[in-house]
Design a protein around this motif. Structure first.
Motif, PDB file in Angstrom:
ATOM      1  N   SER A 238       0.851  -1.200   0.000  1.00 19.00           N
ATOM      2  CA  SER A 238       0.000   0.000   0.000  1.00 19.00           C
ATOM      3  C   SER A 238       0.879   1.239   0.000  1.00 19.00           C
ATOM      4  O   SER A 238       2.031   1.212   0.441  1.00 19.00           O
ATOM      5  N   LEU A 239       0.332   2.339  -0.514  1.00 20.95           N
ATOM      6  CA  LEU A 239       1.100   3.580  -0.651  1.00 20.95           C
ATOM      7  C   LEU A 239       0.154   4.771  -0.547  1.00 20.95           C
ATOM      8  O   LEU A 239      -0.927   4.773  -1.152  1.00 20.95           O
ATOM      9  N   LEU A 240       0.571   5.762   0.235  1.00 18.39           N
ATOM     10  CA  LEU A 240      -0.223   6.998   0.318  1.00 18.39           C
ATOM     11  C   LEU A 240      -0.313   7.643  -1.061  1.00 18.39           C
ATOM     12  O   LEU A 240       0.677   7.695  -1.796  1.00 18.39           O
ATOM     13  N   GLU A 342      -6.142   3.009  -7.601  1.00 15.27           N
ATOM     14  CA  GLU A 342      -6.233   4.349  -7.014  1.00 15.27           C
ATOM     15  C   GLU A 342      -7.438   4.422  -6.078  1.00 15.27           C
ATOM     16  O   GLU A 342      -8.481   3.835  -6.355  1.00 15.27           O
ATOM     17  N   ASN A 343      -7.289   5.146  -4.971  1.00 15.41           N
ATOM     18  CA  ASN A 343      -8.363   5.262  -3.974  1.00 15.41           C
ATOM     19  C   ASN A 343      -8.889   3.879  -3.583  1.00 15.41           C
ATOM     20  O   ASN A 343     -10.087   3.608  -3.604  1.00 15.41           O
ATOM     21  N   TYR A 372      -3.975   4.930  -1.333  1.00 14.73           N
ATOM     22  CA  TYR A 372      -5.058   5.349  -0.436  1.00 14.73           C
ATOM     23  C   TYR A 372      -4.812   6.774   0.058  1.00 14.73           C
ATOM     24  O   TYR A 372      -3.688   7.273   0.048  1.00 14.73           O
ATOM     25  N   LYS A 373      -5.883   7.422   0.526  1.00 16.95           N
ATOM     26  CA  LYS A 373      -5.794   8.788   1.029  1.00 16.95           C
ATOM     27  C   LYS A 373      -5.239   8.796   2.451  1.00 16.95           C
ATOM     28  O   LYS A 373      -5.223   7.782   3.138  1.00 16.95           O
ATOM     29  N   ARG A 383      -9.521  -3.578   5.455  1.00 15.23           N
ATOM     30  CA  ARG A 383      -9.564  -4.204   4.122  1.00 15.23           C
ATOM     31  C   ARG A 383      -8.188  -4.189   3.470  1.00 15.23           C
ATOM     32  O   ARG A 383      -7.738  -5.183   2.898  1.00 15.23           O
ATOM     33  N   ILE A 384      -7.513  -3.045   3.536  1.00 10.91           N
ATOM     34  CA  ILE A 384      -6.182  -2.925   2.919  1.00 10.91           C
ATOM     35  C   ILE A 384      -5.202  -3.887   3.575  1.00 10.91           C
ATOM     36  O   ILE A 384      -4.416  -4.556   2.904  1.00 10.91           O
ATOM     37  N   ASN A 385      -5.239  -3.970   4.912  1.00 13.40           N
ATOM     38  CA  ASN A 385      -4.333  -4.892   5.624  1.00 13.40           C
ATOM     39  C   ASN A 385      -4.621  -6.349   5.292  1.00 13.40           C
ATOM     40  O   ASN A 385      -3.700  -7.163   5.156  1.00 13.40           O
ATOM     41  N   ILE A 386      -5.903  -6.695   5.154  1.00 11.50           N
ATOM     42  CA  ILE A 386      -6.280  -8.072   4.778  1.00 11.50           C
ATOM     43  C   ILE A 386      -5.718  -8.394   3.393  1.00 11.50           C
ATOM     44  O   ILE A 386      -5.179  -9.484   3.165  1.00 11.50           O
TER      45      ILE A 386
END
Length: 476
Positions: A238-240, A342-343, A372-373, A383-386
């Motif tokens: 994941s990335l800001l 994206e998003n 992600y924002k 969700r992102i961590n899963i």
């Protein structure tokens, strides 16, 4: 509480069991069954079937041989090889002198299936055709005639296949791909077009509703858990979003190796205009950097234009496809090794996993990057961590069930708040097996609810409004 939860779950299981009993009683004309063509196809494949694929093929073969109608769900993670199983099933139906139809949710996927099936069956004399909404006038009329008179043996299509003017000559097998994109009513509308046809529904990521159906068992279930040999796990990070420039070096390295990249923009609102705008903006910014290496795909484009874009991306010297979620299901381009979403906080788990399934289709290492924002909610973080920790579709479906709820199992809704007033399927998992055993015993001993307990169970179905669900499903 436990007693009320038990009663509510029991009413639901009894409703599904009754539907299942009625489906199982639907006898079909015994088909002449000859595996010679399918064995020939399997023998000449350029790869070996996994043990799971062999097991599922046998389960389907036994269903096709049976005097009763097949009603089976095939759950296989993205890229696990469900398509070849469907092709083997269709060639068996063909040898039995029956037509097969495979229905998919999008024209892009219909075209891909059509080309794949033709490629696998090129050495067999089988008339295969495709029917979508872009077929009009004489072209559509000719295709419909060939389906009606039996000249076309395998038909690939979208919702067009269930239009009233489409009549089949001898439809014996229905395959519904990406089952979660179709409602119960669409599936039942399709079944009335055949002579009690066999039904195989396939799904890559069991969303909560599908998972619940499998738990309750109104369909026979097959699973493929093995990935084809040579597949490498996808690395998910994941990335800001404000650090997007950090991706440029990685993208340059991929382009130098002539690997391909999907860049997916989310549906911001239920509007094609806004949906397209997000993708267009990203396309314009990337085009400044990569000029003639970038393509754009979104829902507002016409079918022919979408097909042209996908063919250019697959076969020509383009490396980046900026797209909306129209690529979510089934697209198979082995040279695509990177997916940037994206998003990503705007997507559900099932959709994120489906999108991730567009890459990792070769023996080259693949990367999925979730942008992600800065400020996102706790559920989005979960969700992102899963996604970063889990790549198994069945486990992701379980997590999705915990986060979103099981959906309205016997209704039209696919996900969200369950139509359970008391019970919680996640919280009450400990009583599911007991209820299931009870419901099986009831249906075996008193299928028409004529005993004293049966009369009370009819009241139970009425109280939890499951009698209405039964009537709806049976009536179609």
């Amino acid at each position: 509480y436990k007693r009320l939860a038990y009663d509510e779950i029991l009413s639901n299981m009894l409703a599904l069991s009754q539907v299942r009993q009625r489906i199982k009683k639907l006898k079909k004309k015994k088909k002449f069954f000859d595996e010679s063509l399918s064995k020939n196809l399997i023998k000449n494949l350029s790869f070996s079937l996994t043990s799971d694929q062999k097991k599922v093929t046998n389960e389907i073969n036994n269903d096709l041989k049976s005097e009763y109608k097949m009603f089976r769900i095939l759950q296989g993670d993205v890229g696990s090889g469900k398509t070849i199983i469907s092709i083997i099933s269709m060639i068996i139906a063909f040898k039995s002198n029956y037509q097969s139809a495979i229905m998919v949710p999008t024209e892009i996927l219909a075209n891909q299936h059509f080309e794949t099936i033709k490629s696998f069956l090129k050495n067999f004399k089988i008339n295969i055709d495709i029917l979508t909404s872009k077929d009009r006038g004489k072209k559509r009329h000719d295709k419909i005639n060939n389906i009606a008179n039996g000249n076309t043996k395998i038909i690939v299509g979208t919702h067009s296949l269930i239009q009233e003017d489409v009549k089949f000559y001898k439809l014996g097998l229905i395959i519904i791909d990406e089952q979660h994109r179709f409602g119960v009513h669409q599936r039942l509308a399709f079944t009335h077009k055949g002579l009690k046809p066999n039904i195989l529904v396939m799904t890559a990521t069991p969303i909560p509703r599908t998972l619940t159906l499998a738990i309750y068992g109104d369909m026979d279930e097959s699973r493929i858990t093995e990935k084809p040999k040579g597949r490498i796990p996808i690395i998910t990070t994941s990335l800001l979003r404000n650090k997007i420039n950090n991706l440029i070096n990685a993208i340059n390295a991929k382009i130098e190796k002539n690997e391909k990249i999907y860049w997916v923009c989310p549906l911001i609102e239920e509007s094609n205009d806004i949906d397209a705008k997000a993708a267009v903006d990203r396309f314009n910014s990337l085009k400044k950097l990569y000029k003639n290496k970038v393509l754009l795909l979104h829902g507002q484009m016409k079918s022919d234009e979408k097909d042209e874009i996908m063919n250019k991306f697959k076969y020509k010297n383009y490396n980046i496809l900026v797209s909306t979620t129209v690529i979510e299901v089934g697209i198979d381009i082995p040279s695509a090794t990177t997916l940037i979403i994206e998003n990503s906080e705007k997507f559900g788990l099932a959709q994120l996993h489906q999108l991730r399934g567009r890459i990792g289709r070769s023996n080259i290492e693949s990367n999925c990057i979730l942008l992600y924002k800065n400020s996102i909610g706790e559920i989005a973080k979960r969700r992102i961590n899963i996604m970063k920790k889990i790549d198994d579709g069945f486990e992701i479906a379980e997590q999705d069930l915990k986060i979103r709820g099981p959906g309205e199992i016997l209704g039209k809704k696919q996900s969200g708040i369950a139509s359970f007033k008391v019970s919680d399927l996640h919280f009450d998992q400990d009583i599911l097996q007991d209820v299931r055993k009870d419901s099986i015993k009831i249906i075996e001993e008193d299928p028409d609810f004529k005993s004293d307990r049966g009369k009370k169970l009819k009241t139970l179905l009425y109280l939890f409004e499951r009698d209405i669900a039964i009537k709806t499903l049976i009536s179609g």
